[in-house]
Design an enzyme around this catalytic site. Structure first.
Site, PDB file in Angstrom:
ATOM      1  N   GLY A 167       0.821  -1.199   0.000  1.00 58.11           N
ATOM      2  CA  GLY A 167       0.000   0.000   0.000  1.00 58.11           C
ATOM      3  C   GLY A 167       0.858   1.254   0.000  1.00 58.11           C
ATOM      4  O   GLY A 167       2.060   1.226   0.278  1.00 58.11           O
ATOM      5  N   CYS A 168       0.216   2.379  -0.318  1.00 58.96           N
ATOM      6  CA  CYS A 168       0.968   3.628  -0.482  1.00 58.96           C
ATOM      7  C   CYS A 168       1.531   4.146   0.837  1.00 58.96           C
ATOM      8  O   CYS A 168       2.734   4.424   0.940  1.00 58.96           O
ATOM      9  CB  CYS A 168       0.101   4.673  -1.162  1.00 58.96           C
ATOM     10  SG  CYS A 168      -1.487   4.976  -0.373  1.00 58.96           S
ATOM     11  N   PHE A 169       0.694   4.287   1.864  1.00 60.30           N
ATOM     12  CA  PHE A 169       1.207   4.723   3.161  1.00 60.30           C
ATOM     13  C   PHE A 169       2.224   3.713   3.697  1.00 60.30           C
ATOM     14  O   PHE A 169       3.257   4.090   4.262  1.00 60.30           O
ATOM     15  CB  PHE A 169       0.073   4.879   4.171  1.00 60.30           C
ATOM     16  CG  PHE A 169      -0.577   6.227   4.186  1.00 60.30           C
ATOM     17  CD1 PHE A 169       0.174   7.400   4.275  1.00 60.30           C
ATOM     18  CD2 PHE A 169      -1.956   6.352   4.124  1.00 60.30           C
ATOM     19  CE1 PHE A 169      -0.426   8.643   4.306  1.00 60.30           C
ATOM     20  CE2 PHE A 169      -2.574   7.588   4.149  1.00 60.30           C
ATOM     21  CZ  PHE A 169      -1.809   8.741   4.241  1.00 60.30           C
ATOM     22  N   ALA A 170       1.906   2.428   3.536  1.00 57.62           N
ATOM     23  CA  ALA A 170       2.810   1.388   4.046  1.00 57.62           C
ATOM     24  C   ALA A 170       4.184   1.504   3.402  1.00 57.62           C
ATOM     25  O   ALA A 170       5.218   1.343   4.063  1.00 57.62           O
ATOM     26  CB  ALA A 170       2.214   0.007   3.790  1.00 57.62           C
ATOM     27  N   GLY A 184       5.575   4.330   1.954  1.00 57.33           N
ATOM     28  CA  GLY A 184       6.249   5.554   2.364  1.00 57.33           C
ATOM     29  C   GLY A 184       6.803   5.494   3.765  1.00 57.33           C
ATOM     30  O   GLY A 184       7.934   5.935   4.036  1.00 57.33           O
TER      31      GLY A 184
END
Length: 352
Positions: free
Chosen positions: A151-154, A156
């Protein structure tokens, strides 16, 4: 040249647009089909206006098996739950899968049912997909049949912390993270929270301490070597289209000074061409990575004389649609097809 045959299931979203943007220009890839439940019969150029000249490629309403027929690798670019049901129709086929949804990232069913949906369509498959983060699992990705793209937050947040986990500096640690994201992270369909009028001049925290990527981040850091960690994560919607900036803080013993931490990061990412560790004290910035698969990481510390402890602050920046989405899936695709992870992704970004 022998070409890798590719199909995409779920062709109308931002994820599919980024996959297409990267593979359509490659001479080593042959796109077979794109299936979709939206814009059926429309061309790629009509659906994704940044891709003119591809009027011959149409979005089709066909079964997963038909879309995957003859393909070496299939990208799944759909929301969770829908993706898992589609994947179930492909498991018995001789085709490799790269899934961009959250359906197969987590190993623990309790995490999934708490954060995504009350039930998983095929819970027995949790833990069978390789987690598609090249900076952590490059060797496993190369031979994987099924890959779950992070995932994107994961991405970053974990990218900013992986070197600490690897160096055994995330043991009994409390991580405090605030991360800001662009509106494209919410997908192509308009929602109240991504409406321009309420976002452009606004910063808004949401899903405070309960975002669905929290468990994924903890799982990833534990795989990298962290032990007994906790994560307090506050996501913030930011008035930009692309990008994630994560600011993570942890407390360390005073002897782990700036020079030591800087060396740990530079060593860990030395062979990862798309990751830049900034000079000591220089923060990461979204503008430097927007439109690219690159990651920027900044490191700064402060010592507390009263407690003789050191606060470490890590800033990490990515483009949420590329490194945080389709571009990372392309990195896995590269590794699965015998190429370096950065192949076709190392173009310079825009500045500013």
């Amino acid at each position: 040249m022998s070409k890798v045959k590719v199909s995409i299931i779920g062709g109308a979203g931002y994820g599919a647009a980024e996959i297409l943007r990267h593979i359509l220009v490659r001479e080593d890839v042959e796109l077979l089909r794109i299936s979709s439940k939206d814009y059926i019969g429309s061309s790629v150029s009509q659906v994704h206006r940044n891709l003119p000249g591809y009027d011959h490629i149409k979005l089709q309403d066909i079964s997963p098996q038909e879309c995957a027929h003859g393909a070496d690798i299939v990208f799944l670019a759909m929301p969770h739950i829908i993706t898992a049901k589609v994947a179930m129709e492909l498991f018995d086929l001789n085709v490799r899968i790269i899934d961009l949804s959250g359906d197969f990232r987590l190993q623990n069913l309790e995490d999934y049912t708490r954060d995504y949906a009350p039930q998983h369509p095929c819970p027995e498959r949790l833990g069978t997909f390789v987690y598609g983060m090249p900076e952590l699992n490059s060797e496993a990705i190369k031979s994987a049949k099924h890959v779950a793209s992070p995932g994107c937050f994961a991405t970053g947040i974990a990218m900013g912390l992986l070197p600490l986990a690897d160096a055994n500096l995330l043991t009994n640690a409390n991580i405090r993270t605030v991360a800001m994201t662009g509106s494209s992270g919410s997908g192509v369909k308009p929602q109240a929270g991504t409406h321009h009028a309420v976002r452009v001049n606004n910063l808004k925290a949401y899903k405070i301490l309960h975002h669905q990527h929290r468990a994924e981040i903890v799982q990833t850091l534990k795989q990298a070597g962290a032990q007994s960690i906790s994560l307090d994560f506050v996501p913030v919607s930011a008035p930009l289209v692309r990008g994630i900036l994560a600011v993570s803080q942890i407390d360390l013993p005073a002897e782990h000074d700036q020079t030591t931490i800087q060396a740990i990061y530079e060593k860990y990412y030395a062979n990862h061409k798309l990751t830049t560790v900034r000079p000591a004290g220089a923060p990461a910035e979204v503008a430097a990575v927007s439109g690219t698969a690159r990651v920027e990481i900044g490191i700064d510390t402060r010592i507390d004389e009263d407690t003789n402890s050191r606060t470490l602050c890590i800033t990490s920046a990515i483009d949420n649609l590329i490194k945080g989405g389709a571009g990372q899936a392309i990195q896995s695709f590269n590794l699965m097809t015998g190429k370096p992870a950065h192949f076709g992704l190392d173009n310079p970004g825009l500045w500013p």
